[in-house]
Design a protein around this motif. Structure first.
Motif, PDB file in Angstrom:
ATOM      1  N   THR A 258       0.855  -1.191   0.000  1.00 32.48           N
ATOM      2  CA  THR A 258       0.000   0.000   0.000  1.00 32.48           C
ATOM      3  C   THR A 258       0.891   1.241   0.000  1.00 32.48           C
ATOM      4  O   THR A 258       1.725   1.393   0.898  1.00 32.48           O
ATOM      5  CB  THR A 258      -0.907   0.027   1.244  1.00 32.48           C
ATOM      6  N   SER A 260       2.241   5.059   0.450  1.00 38.85           N
ATOM      7  CA  SER A 260       2.051   6.083   1.458  1.00 38.85           C
ATOM      8  C   SER A 260       0.994   7.088   0.980  1.00 38.85           C
ATOM      9  O   SER A 260       0.986   7.454  -0.198  1.00 38.85           O
ATOM     10  CB  SER A 260       3.363   6.807   1.739  1.00 38.85           C
ATOM     11  N   SER A 262       0.874  10.134   1.356  1.00 36.52           N
ATOM     12  CA  SER A 262       1.508  11.361   0.869  1.00 36.52           C
ATOM     13  C   SER A 262       1.987  11.229  -0.559  1.00 36.52           C
ATOM     14  O   SER A 262       2.324  12.217  -1.213  1.00 36.52           O
ATOM     15  CB  SER A 262       2.695  11.731   1.775  1.00 36.52           C
ATOM     16  N   LYS A 263       2.041   9.996  -1.062  1.00 30.23           N
ATOM     17  CA  LYS A 263       2.495   9.775  -2.437  1.00 30.23           C
ATOM     18  C   LYS A 263       1.327   9.490  -3.376  1.00 30.23           C
ATOM     19  O   LYS A 263       1.513   9.200  -4.537  1.00 30.23           O
ATOM     20  CB  LYS A 263       3.491   8.601  -2.455  1.00 30.23           C
TER      21      LYS A 263
END
Length: 263
Positions: A258, A260, A262-263
């Motif tokens: 999975t 992040s 934030s990405k």
């Protein structure tokens, strides 16, 4: 050796060099804070006294400089949880877990709920004064005795100054009831027995011959260390097993990590 190069090592060294340690921690959702939990998790197993002692002996056998004896000095430690509500009953066990890995002696483990105005509550201010004095007395006694974790007398010494608790060994109050049985297991020291009522109070009754299994004793740590090495050894052997390699390749290929958020 820790892969995280942050300031935990410096913090750990401060605890090691201290005569005694007092943690005061806000209560989050009945238990300890996430920051405290990170400290607790980082204390074990890498800083577990039993594993450190085994590592030091192995270094000595290899002709290397063993670990500094300061890491094996017995330590007095106390905990206080500060709560803004009455959701607080799990914090004692959360806090005392930090002392379990090094095997340090817990002197007091208390919590104050509804305490945002605690400096106006004289009974709690006085209790804090008592906790501080108890910690100083215990630390001084350990210094006077030159008490080390591996001393023969260490396991027999109890510095507890808190209220009488349900577990007579570690003074814990949280238990796991094994489903479908009458067996209770202390969530702190791991001793198993039955909860019975004596003089109107609940207490854990366990076989005294099994007390050496307790997680805070060097004997219990050795048992745990033996289990770790046995299981890790089995895993190392599996790396050469064709069926293990086949299954690992299968699950690695069908499961994507999975990303992040934030990405």
């Amino acid at each position: 050796v820790c892969s995280q190069q942050d300031d935990f090592k410096a913090f750990y060294e401060k605890m090691i060099d201290a005569d005694g340690v007092l943690f005061v921690d806000p209560i989050f959702e009945s238990g300890c804070t996430g920051l405290f939990h990170n400290l607790m998790d980082r204390m074990g197993p890498g800083h577990d006294t039993g594993l450190l002692l085994g590592c030091s002996e192995k270094m000595k056998a290899q002709g290397k400089q063993p670990l500094d004896m300061k890491y094996f000095k017995q330590k007095a430690i106390s905990f206080v949880g500060i709560g803004g509500s009455d959701w607080a009953v799990r914090v004692e066990t959360d806090h005392a877990m930090l002392a379990m890995s090094p095997g340090w002696k817990v002197v007091d483990n208390d919590y104050f709920s509804w305490s945002k105005d605690v400096i106006m509550q004289d009974d709690k201010v006085e209790r804090m004064r008592e906790i501080a004095n108890n910690l100083v007395d215990a630390a001084q006694d350990m210094i006077d005795r030159h008490l080390m974790i591996f001393d023969p007398d260490n396991d027999k010494l109890d510095y507890w100054k808190g209220k009488k608790s349900a577990c007579p060994h570690c003074h814990g109050n949280n238990f796991y009831i094994h489903p479908g049985t009458d067996i209770a297991e202390c969530e702190l020291c791991g001793l198993k027995g039955k909860l019975v009522v004596e003089d109107g109070a609940m207490t854990l009754k366990f076989d005294p011959a099994e007390e050496f299994h307790a997680h805070d004793l060097l004997s219990g740590k050795k048992l745990h260390g033996d289990d770790i090495f046995e299981n890790e050894g089995r895993l190392m052997g599996l790396y050469k097993d064709e069926e293990f390699k086949r299954r690992k390749a299968h699950y690695t290929s069908v499961i994507e990590p999975t990303p992040s958020p934030s990405k």
